[in-house]
Design an enzyme around this catalytic site. Structure first.
Site, PDB file in Angstrom:
ATOM      1  N   ASP A 142       0.872  -1.179   0.000  1.00 57.31           N
ATOM      2  CA  ASP A 142       0.000   0.000   0.000  1.00 57.31           C
ATOM      3  C   ASP A 142       0.904   1.222   0.000  1.00 57.31           C
ATOM      4  O   ASP A 142       2.018   1.173   0.531  1.00 57.31           O
ATOM      5  CB  ASP A 142      -0.816   0.060   1.301  1.00 57.31           C
ATOM      6  CG  ASP A 142      -2.165  -0.621   1.200  1.00 57.31           C
ATOM      7  OD1 ASP A 142      -2.356  -1.399   0.263  1.00 57.31           O
ATOM      8  OD2 ASP A 142      -3.006  -0.375   2.082  1.00 57.31           O
ATOM      9  N   ASP A 144       0.000   4.173   1.470  1.00 55.98           N
ATOM     10  CA  ASP A 144      -0.271   5.055   2.615  1.00 55.98           C
ATOM     11  C   ASP A 144       0.492   4.621   3.862  1.00 55.98           C
ATOM     12  O   ASP A 144      -0.080   4.369   4.928  1.00 55.98           O
ATOM     13  CB  ASP A 144      -1.784   5.133   2.889  1.00 55.98           C
ATOM     14  CG  ASP A 144      -2.406   3.775   3.147  1.00 55.98           C
ATOM     15  OD1 ASP A 144      -1.796   2.747   2.804  1.00 55.98           O
ATOM     16  OD2 ASP A 144      -3.527   3.743   3.706  1.00 55.98           O
ATOM     17  N   GLU A 232      -8.495  -7.798   0.884  1.00 52.39           N
ATOM     18  CA  GLU A 232      -7.914  -8.361   2.116  1.00 52.39           C
ATOM     19  C   GLU A 232      -8.643  -9.624   2.569  1.00 52.39           C
ATOM     20  O   GLU A 232      -8.014 -10.559   3.073  1.00 52.39           O
ATOM     21  CB  GLU A 232      -7.931  -7.316   3.232  1.00 52.39           C
ATOM     22  CG  GLU A 232      -7.221  -7.779   4.487  1.00 52.39           C
ATOM     23  CD  GLU A 232      -6.979  -6.621   5.439  1.00 52.39           C
ATOM     24  OE1 GLU A 232      -5.933  -5.975   5.298  1.00 52.39           O
ATOM     25  OE2 GLU A 232      -7.842  -6.344   6.299  1.00 52.39           O
TER      26      GLU A 232
HETATM   27  C1  5GW Z   1      -9.178   5.323  -2.301  1.00 54.83           C
HETATM   28  C2  5GW Z   1     -10.281   5.313  -1.525  1.00 54.83           C
HETATM   29  C3  5GW Z   1     -10.690   4.153  -0.937  1.00 54.83           C
HETATM   30  C4  5GW Z   1      -9.963   2.990  -1.112  1.00 54.83           C
HETATM   31  C5  5GW Z   1      -8.847   2.999  -1.907  1.00 54.83           C
HETATM   32  C6  5GW Z   1      -8.481   4.171  -2.502  1.00 54.83           C
HETATM   33  C7  5GW Z   1      -7.292   4.215  -3.274  1.00 54.83           C
HETATM   34  C8  5GW Z   1      -6.358   3.249  -3.033  1.00 54.83           C
HETATM   35  C9  5GW Z   1      -7.021   5.237  -4.196  1.00 54.83           C
HETATM   36  O1  5GW Z   1      -7.823   6.142  -4.484  1.00 54.83           O
HETATM   37  N1  5GW Z   1      -5.832   5.243  -4.831  1.00 54.83           N
HETATM   38  C10 5GW Z   1      -4.909   4.295  -4.584  1.00 54.83           C
HETATM   39  O2  5GW Z   1      -3.818   4.350  -5.153  1.00 54.83           O
HETATM   40  N2  5GW Z   1      -5.184   3.277  -3.718  1.00 54.83           N
HETATM   41  C11 5GW Z   1      -4.183   2.214  -3.494  1.00 54.83           C
HETATM   42  O3  5GW Z   1      -4.769   1.107  -2.862  1.00 54.83           O
HETATM   43  C12 5GW Z   1      -3.098   2.734  -2.562  1.00 54.83           C
HETATM   44  O4  5GW Z   1      -1.879   2.081  -2.854  1.00 54.83           O
HETATM   45  C13 5GW Z   1      -3.626   2.305  -1.224  1.00 54.83           C
HETATM   46  O5  5GW Z   1      -2.638   2.285  -0.228  1.00 54.83           O
HETATM   47  C14 5GW Z   1      -4.185   0.934  -1.567  1.00 54.83           C
HETATM   48  C15 5GW Z   1      -5.222   0.384  -0.594  1.00 54.83           C
HETATM   49  O6  5GW Z   1      -6.156   1.380  -0.235  1.00 54.83           O
HETATM   50  P1  5GW Z   1      -6.155   1.955   1.237  1.00 54.83           P
HETATM   51  O7  5GW Z   1      -4.754   2.174   1.675  1.00 54.83           O
HETATM   52  O8  5GW Z   1      -7.028   3.158   1.298  1.00 54.83           O
HETATM   53  O9  5GW Z   1      -6.813   0.780   2.047  1.00 54.83           O
HETATM   54  P2  5GW Z   1      -6.668   0.455   3.609  1.00 54.83           P
HETATM   55  O10 5GW Z   1      -7.013  -0.993   3.716  1.00 54.83           O
HETATM   56  O11 5GW Z   1      -5.261   0.748   4.051  1.00 54.83           O
HETATM   57  O12 5GW Z   1      -7.638   1.325   4.343  1.00 54.83           O
HETATM   58 MN    MN Z   2      -3.512   1.326   3.197  1.00 54.70          MN
END
Ligand code: 5GW
Ligand code: MN
Length: 283
Positions: A142, A144, A232
């Protein structure tokens, strides 16, 4: 392999080995330098995939990549594969020796759940077309998150899963597996609750994982169901059926907001702050 037997007892408060004899790489049970020597000798190479689509590029990419340059697999050849919808906006970051970066253009999905799930098929395609023939290992991250300390070659293995920071102390009944019997991700019980923010291994194994998860996601779509935690949930099902050979403890992906830090001796990577209200907007 690397001087591990006695060292397994170095961390008494935590589980350092799985019931199927896989190591759980808590700080203190391994000698990072020995792993580095081994992997340099084996000429191990690593591909890292990361998605930075839509607002995630601006919000997280720079800190992720800059910190990876400080801490991720130093001493080994590393290529970053950055999937984004805006290649022209990817900031240039100076890379160390033996390190390179490729940008891959993807389309912007309108539902955010799809971005997260489509990663599986895009990673699979890239393993086949480019990664498998050039690298021994692949790690999928990921964006973030931010590296804070060594995330080194001790993390390399045939099939590697990460224990979720939020559940490693919680009783099994609270693990957030998909409990919907209509979903292919349905699970009654499991070994650990894994976090999809990091997985990796030998290219062939990760190809198998991404293909299996993608197929299950698509089967669910046909049946009009979506697993509770999207990719996941499918990843957890996959690792229940195909045991990972090595586990990373939450020291490899800690969330400072999560409270009990007593077993966390080192934070190698941390979650970046989440701003779902502004980042997650469905069109
Ligand atoms: C945006 C909003 C909701 C869910 C995913 C996204 C999103 C994810 C996005 O707009 N752009 C993007 O590049 N992602 C990729 O998917 C990032 O690498 C992100 O770290 C990964 C997983 O989404 P996360 O980090 O929001 O999910 P969680 O499980 O960490 O909350
Ligand atoms: Mn994430």
């Amino acid at each position: 392999m690397v001087r591990r037997c006695a060292a397994y007892r170095a961390r008494q408060q935590v589980k350092t080995i799985t019931s199927w004899n896989g190591p759980i790489m808590w700080n203190g049970i391994f000698d990072g330098k020995a792993y580095d020597e081994l992997h340099i000798q084996l000429r191990s190479s690593v591909a890292l995939t990361v998605f930075a689509v839509g607002r995630y590029l601006d919000a997280y990419y720079k800190d992720f990549l800059t910190s990876a340059e400080q801490h991720f697999m130093l001493g080994l050849p590393v290529t970053y594969y950055v999937f984004t919808d805006s290649p022209e906006k990817v900031p240039q970051i100076k890379l160390g020796p033996q390190r390179s970066l490729k940008v891959i253009k993807v389309k912007m999905y309108t539902r955010w759940q799809d971005i997260s799930m489509m990663r599986m098929s895009m990673i699979s395609d890239l393993i086949e077309s480019e990664i498998a023939s050039n690298f021994r290992y692949i790690f999928c991250f990921d964006v973030d998150q931010v590296f804070e300390a060594r995330f080194g070659s001790e993390a390399l293995g045939d099939s590697v899963a990460l224990i979720h920071a939020g559940f490693y102390k919680a009783p099994k009944e609270e693990w957030s597996y998909d409990r919907n019997k209509k979903s292919t991700a349905f699970m009654e019980t499991g070994d650990f609750y894994y976090h999809a923010a990091i997985f990796g291994g030998l290219c062939a194994n990760v190809k198998n994982l991404t293909d299996a998860c993608y197929l299950s996601i698509m089967e669910d779509k046909i049946n009009d169901v979506e697993a509770v935690w999207h990719d996941e949930s499918h990843l957890n099902k996959y690792f229940w059926l195909n045991k990972p050979s090595k586990l990373l403890p939450p020291e490899y992906c800690w969330n400072y907001g999560m409270g009990d830090k007593s077993n966390i001796k080192i934070v190698r990577l941390r979650w970046a702050p989440k701003h779902y209200d502004t980042l997650r907007t469905n069109v």
